[in-house]
Enzyme design. Structure first.
Site, short mmCIF file in Angstrom:
data_model
loop_
_atom_site.label_atom_id
_atom_site.label_comp_id
_atom_site.label_asym_id
_atom_site.label_seq_id
_atom_site.Cartn_x
_atom_site.Cartn_y
_atom_site.Cartn_z
N GLY A 607 -3.89 3.01 11.55
CA GLY A 607 -3.16 4.21 11.16
C GLY A 607 -4.04 5.07 10.28
O GLY A 607 -5.03 4.58 9.72
N GLY A 609 -4.01 9.03 7.88
CA GLY A 609 -3.26 10.20 7.42
C GLY A 609 -4.00 10.81 6.27
O GLY A 609 -5.17 10.48 6.03
N GLY A 610 -3.33 11.69 5.57
CA GLY A 610 -3.97 12.39 4.48
C GLY A 610 -4.46 11.47 3.38
O GLY A 610 -5.45 11.73 2.72
N TYR A 611 -3.77 10.34 3.22
CA TYR A 611 -4.13 9.41 2.15
C TYR A 611 -5.40 8.66 2.47
O TYR A 611 -6.04 8.11 1.60
CB TYR A 611 -3.00 8.39 1.97
CG TYR A 611 -2.66 7.72 3.27
CD1 TYR A 611 -1.66 8.24 4.07
CD2 TYR A 611 -3.40 6.65 3.75
CE1 TYR A 611 -1.38 7.70 5.30
CE2 TYR A 611 -3.12 6.11 4.98
CZ TYR A 611 -2.11 6.63 5.75
OH TYR A 611 -1.86 6.10 6.98
N GLY A 612 -5.75 8.56 3.75
CA GLY A 612 -6.88 7.74 4.15
C GLY A 612 -6.52 6.96 5.39
O GLY A 612 -5.82 7.47 6.26
N LYS A 613 -6.97 5.71 5.46
CA LYS A 613 -6.75 4.96 6.69
C LYS A 613 -6.17 3.57 6.43
O LYS A 613 -6.33 3.02 5.35
CB LYS A 613 -8.08 4.81 7.43
CG LYS A 613 -8.54 6.15 7.97
CD LYS A 613 -9.81 6.06 8.76
CE LYS A 613 -10.02 7.39 9.47
NZ LYS A 613 -11.41 7.61 9.81
N VAL A 614 -5.51 3.05 7.44
CA VAL A 614 -4.99 1.69 7.35
C VAL A 614 -5.70 0.83 8.39
O VAL A 614 -5.84 1.23 9.55
CB VAL A 614 -3.47 1.65 7.63
CG1 VAL A 614 -2.94 0.24 7.40
CG2 VAL A 614 -2.74 2.63 6.75
N LYS A 628 -4.92 -0.74 3.24
CA LYS A 628 -4.80 0.70 3.15
C LYS A 628 -5.86 1.22 2.20
O LYS A 628 -5.87 0.91 1.03
CB LYS A 628 -3.41 1.03 2.62
CG LYS A 628 -3.08 2.47 2.69
CD LYS A 628 -1.58 2.62 2.70
CE LYS A 628 -1.20 3.99 3.15
NZ LYS A 628 0.21 4.10 3.43
N ASP A 724 8.85 9.27 -0.28
CA ASP A 724 8.35 9.54 1.07
C ASP A 724 9.04 8.62 2.07
O ASP A 724 8.39 7.99 2.90
CB ASP A 724 6.83 9.40 1.10
CG ASP A 724 6.21 10.19 2.25
OD1 ASP A 724 6.92 11.00 2.89
OD2 ASP A 724 5.01 10.00 2.52
#
Ligand SMILES: *[C@@H]1O[C@H](CO)[C@@H](O)[C@H](O)[C@H]1NC(C)=O
Ligand SMILES: *[C@@H]1O[C@H](CO)[C@@H](O)[C@H](O)[C@H]1NC(C)=O
Ligand SMILES: *[C@@H]1O[C@H](CO)[C@@H](O)[C@H](O)[C@H]1NC(C)=O
Ligand SMILES: *[C@@H]1O[C@H](CO)[C@@H](O)[C@H](O)[C@H]1NC(C)=O
Ligand SMILES: *[C@@H]1O[C@H](CO)[C@@H](O)[C@H](O)[C@H]1NC(C)=O
Ligand SMILES: *[C@@H]1O[C@H](CO)[C@@H](O)[C@H](O)[C@H]1NC(C)=O
Length: 933
Positions: A607, A609-614, A628, A724
């Site tokens: 996964g 997103g803006g936070y980074g990656k999983v 994460k 969220d």
């Protein structure tokens, strides 16, 4: 001969390393008058030879001076005139660089580009600019220039781009006379951007001639009077014509039909009168706005049905009457039709062939008395203020609601970092009126591909049309693998002010309104200056040096403790005694996590997103985990990270994804969670995961999620607001038990850098509590709202924003309580459940979901009310409310502190300093409850 040329060569090599003395002295005097010149600008260094940032030389002469976004402060003195070989001067986006523009600039006769966008220059534009005969690009927009446009600009016969917009220029448009030059002589100009000034007088007929090559003429938002001259039809190259928001009068000349390339025409908000303009045959038109004039009353003009290329049609207050032609809605590119405040009557026929791009149709305040609407049209249609709205079938539908513009905040998938390069791209005449998602990704790819450097993350965010009809899009570029950009990166990579980047044609002309960049402070520079203090000051210098060294050492120690805030926890390599605050969560080294994910390989990525990656990873003990990794590769926020880990590691509940550990090294923000093998409920609902959830399973998922959140709200200490909640943050384990994930991480990533550029609003588009958005008061009720959206997703499988409409509206429109089985929702229910037998407790569940999404937080239930209600639904239908453990009682405390923190709450709720968002009114229990029976 050979000797001689060798000698020449030698001379040239050496001479090119040293700057011409007159240029050196000019630069040094500029430097004295400016604050915040780049640190590489040092008295002792040679500008060309030792490469001052922003200075480019050719044969020892300074030919380019480019210092945009540097944060320069001061004025531009006559000294600039001495750099007489200068070809490019770009000082844009230095908001505190200003004062009058020196006439000495007229001595730079080699200049081809003069770019001073968004500084604070004042006074009049000097006549001497007319001496710059080589000039092709002149951008003085977004300053505070006053007075007239100098007629001498008419001498700039090579000019292609003339942008004087967004100043306070007044007087008339200068035309050539026997004695002087004028804008009509600029035959190579493609762009006249003179909008947003105070220009007055009429648009002179001699401004236009057939030899011109003008493509974009922007004169909007001035004080122009009189008519639109017939001669405009001579400029056959014209593509964009914006004359709106002036005080133009008279009829629109029929010669505009001679403009075969025109695709944007905006003449709205004037006093134009006479017949409705005749646009017959202008098939290239895409964006037409002729609203708010004083044309004679007329029927919908017949030429309209010939403009098959239209994307946007605006004819508000155009005194139209009669029927709306049905063909209009079938133009393939059509996105937006605004025909408010006319007298259109009869039947609105949107029964077939509706353009699939059509997003908004607005007929507010007309006389339409019936409508036939195709079931294929699911987007916005506004009919309030028409007789048709007294029809009981339509009365309470969204079609007849009074519309209010709702701003959509950015989603949390935006890239964030602590020190981005930011600006707003202002597109002044796009050929469309609705920003579709595909446009923004197209543009994003386009901008990214056109920057001189690629490895930075770039996003375009929050597009909207402002009051001038300009499309504003926020540009955010983050440095990769570090905290800050340095000066040469900014100057080399983001050269957007000079229009090197050309967007797709449909976006029209733009400019970037960037911010000065706040660079990292350098201590070194103070040291260097200290060192050049003369011999007599040696002693003082030594003492200073000693003090400095001491300070450096302290800072170094501080830096170490910042970069490894966990040092005290892992002092002996044994985390057990070093980390008494942590219950359960393990401290991993970066290398351990790197190994467990195969060096963070793409193939392990599950996964992003803006936070980074999983990443999916396997720990040495064989346990599968989700890892994460936040994008922020820095020690910034290290202490907050630590605090939050302490909190998160105390949160244990069977309906919360468990935090297994974290990384405590190298300033990496990495969290390790238990792996949830069945993915998110979003994936499941979309059918991607292959799992089909029956109705009872969905009720249990709702119950599980609400229990997890109730624990966070009411039993964690301090309480935690998730902020969220969404279907992609609720995960399913192998037994399909739902667990809420990601609590706290969104806070981690964003809050530590708050105040710099993020707004306070966090959350994801479609799930965001409207009241929180308006008031910024965060309470547990915001999570309840988001939970309500998730409940509606469980019913419909729809995305929260579907066909540009919010899921809540979809449901409310369809809702019909007469229908006992499906409450009228049959058409929008997820077929997976509607085809599988009776939906027990369906009506109560729909009621509950709708209470959760009440506009006003006060009317929403609390999360524990939600739990009780779902339990009741299950019980009333003879089902167990538990699968593996007891009811919703506060379970799994690991910390003796974490017990019924209600008394604690109000006192804490005002302490906003904590990283966690538990501020503001957790409602005391029972203050509001679901009123469903
Ligand atoms: C421009 O150059 C001329 C000739 O070199 C000089 O006399 C004049 O003073 C300069 N003008 C300014 C404003 O510096
Ligand atoms: C233009 O502005 C200047 C300075 O603000 C003022 O002195 C002048 O009278 C104005 N001229 C016109 C034509 O409005
Ligand atoms: C526009 O022009 C009309 C007639 O020329 C005049 O009466 C009116 O005051 C003007 N409006 C503005 C806002 O200047
Ligand atoms: C508009 O112009 C076309 C072409 O000249 C003409 O056929 C048509 O009658 C005109 N329409 C109106 C309403 O004047
Ligand atoms: C629409 O309005 C026109 C007058 O503008 C009138 O002649 C016509 O009968 C109206 N049509 C309907 C269907 O009401
Ligand atoms: C609109 O909704 C109807 C009924 O739900 C559906 O059949 C149709 O495909 C939708 N149309 C579009 C364009 O999404």
């Amino acid at each position: 001969m050979v000797m001689r040329s060798l000698l020449l060569l030698f001379l040239c090599v050496t001479c090119s390393a040293y700057t011409n003395p007159s240029d050196v002295s000019a630069l040094k005097s500029l430097m004295k008058q400016w604050k915040n010149t780049p640190p590489s600008w040092q008295q002792s260094k040679d500008p060309c030879g030792e490469r001052w940032d922003g200075v480019i030389c050719t044969n020892s002469r300074v030919t380019t001076l480019k210092l945009f976004s540097m944060g320069l402060e001061g004025t531009l003195s006559d000294d600039i005139g001495k750099l007489d070989q200068l070809q490019t001067l770009d000082l844009s986006y230095n908001h505190k660089l200003g004062g009058p523009l020196t006439p000495a600039i007229g001595n730079l006769t080699q200049l081809t580009s003069l770019i001073l966008v968004k500084c604070s220059f004042t006074g009049s534009i000097p006549d001497e600019l007319g001496n710059l005969r080589q000039l092709t690009f002149l951008a003085l927009n977004s300053n505070k220039f006053i007075g007239r446009i100098p007629a001498t600009l008419g001498k700039l016969s090579n000019i292609s781009w003339l942008d004087l917009a967004d100043n306070q220029l007044n007087g008339t448009l200068p035309l050539s006379t026997n004695a002087s030059s004028g804008l009509d002589q600029l035959l190579n100009a493609q762009h006249f951007h003179l909008n947003k000034n105070q220009l007055s007088g009429s648009i002179p007929k001699n401004l236009f001639n057939a030899s011109m090559t003008l493509r974009h003429l922007l004169l909007d938002r001035n004080q122009l009077i009189g008519g639109i001259p017939e001669s405009v039809g001579l400029v056959a190259s014209l593509e964009i014509l914006r004359l709106n928001n002036n005080n133009l009068t008279g009829t629109v000349p029929s010669s505009i039909r001679n403009l075969p390339h025109l695709h944007v025409l905006n003449i709205s908000n004037n006093n134009l009168n006479g017949q409705m303009p005749n646009l017959t045959g202008m098939t290239r038109l895409q964006n037409v706005d002729i609203s708010n004039n004083k044309f004679d009353p007329s029927e919908v003009p017949s030429w309209l049905t010939g403009l098959t290329g239209l994307r946007t049609l605006m004819m508000q207050s155009a005194r139209l009457h009669g029927q709306v032609p049905q063909e209009l809605f079938s133009f393939p590119g059509l996105e937006k039709v605004m025909l408010d405040n006319n007298e259109l009557n009869g039947t609105l026929d949107m029964s077939n062939n509706i353009s699939k791009n059509l997003q908004i149709v607005s007929f507010e305040n007309n006389s339409i008395n019936s409508i036939t609407l195709s079931s294929n049209y699911n987007n916005t249609l506004i009919l309030s203020g028409n007789p048709v709205c007294s029809n009981p079938h339509l009365l309470n539908t969204a079609y007849c609601e009074i519309q209010q513009e709702t701003l959509t905040p950015s989603s949390s998938d935006n890239i964030t970092c602590s020190h981005p390069y930011e600006g707003v791209m202002m597109f002044r005449a796009p050929s469309f009126g609705i920003m579709l998602d595909e446009f923004i990704s197209k543009l994003e790819a386009n901008v990214a591909a056109n920057l001189s450097c690629t490895p930075h993350s770039l996003t375009l965010e929050d597009p909207f049309f402002d009051e001038d009809g300009y499309l504003e899009v926020k540009l955010v570029i983050c440095p990769s693998n570090k905290n800050y950009f340095n000066r040469s990166e900014i100057l080399d990579c983001f050269d957007i002010s000079s229009q090197k980047f050309i967007p797709p044609e449909m976006f029209g002309p733009y400019y970037l309104s960037a911010n000065p960049y706040s660079f990292q402070n350098r201590v070194i520079r103070g040291l260097a200056i200290g060192m050049i203090i003369g011999f007599s000051l040696l002693l003082i210098g030594l003492v200073a040096l000693l003090l400095f060294a001491l300070r450096q050492k302290k800072q170094a120690q501080r830096a170490i403790s910042l970069s490894n805030p966990f040092a005290s926890w892992v002092s002996n390599g044994e985390e057990s005694d070093g980390a008494p605050q942590l219950s359960g969560a393990k401290c991993f080294t970066y290398d351990e996590l790197k190994r467990s994910t195969n060096d963070f390989r793409g193939i392990n990525e599950i996964g992003s997103g803006g936070y980074g990656k999983v990443y999916k990873g396997m720990l040495p003990d064989g346990r599968i985990v989700a890892i994460k990794r936040s994008q922020q590769g820095s020690n910034q926020g290290g202490l907050e990270f630590k605090t939050e880990i302490e909190l998160l590691s105390r949160v244990h509940h069977k309906n919360l994804v468990e935090l297994v550990g974290f990384c405590c090294e190298k300033g990496e923000l990495i969290l390790v969670y238990e792996f949830m093998s069945n993915g998110t409920i979003r994936e499941t609902l979309s059918g991607r995961s292959g799992i089909q959830l029956d109705w009872t399973r969905r009720l249990r998922i709702a119950l599980d999620s609400a229990r997890g959140l109730t624990y966070l709200h009411e039993h964690a200490n301090p309480p935690i607001i998730h902020r969220d909640v969404k279907s992609s943050n609720i995960l399913l384990d192998e037994k399909l038990t739902a667990k809420v994930g990601d609590f706290g991480l969104s806070l981690l990533v964003a809050d530590s850098e708050m105040g710099h550029f993020t707004t306070n609003i966090k959350g994801t588009l479609g799930y965001l509590d409207p009241e929180y958005y308006m008031t910024q008061q965060l309470t547990g009720k915001s999570d309840v709202y988001s939970m309500g959206v998730v409940l509606l997703e469980l019913i419909t499988a729809m995305l929260p924003v579907h066909n540009k409409k919010h899921i809540v509206n979809h449901v409310k429109i369809a809702l019909d309580k007469q229908d006992k089985e499906f409450c009228g929702l049959k058409s929008i229910i997820d077929p997976v459940i509607s085809n599988s037998g009776k939906l027990v407790g369906f009506e109560s569940f729909v009621d509950l979901a709708l209470q959760c999404v009440e506009e006003s937080a006060e009317n929403r239930p609390t999360m524990s009310d939600v739990v009780k209600e779902i339990e009741a639904i299950l019980r009333n239908n003879g089902m167990k409310t538990t699968s593996t453990s007891e009811s919703s009682s506060p379970a799994d405390f690991t910390s003796s502190k974490a017990r019924y923190p209600y008394d604690d709450l109000y006192s804490r709720s005002h302490a906003s300093s904590s990283a966690f968002a538990y501020s503001g009114g957790f409602p005391s229990r029972g203050s509001s409850r679901p009123s469903s029976s």
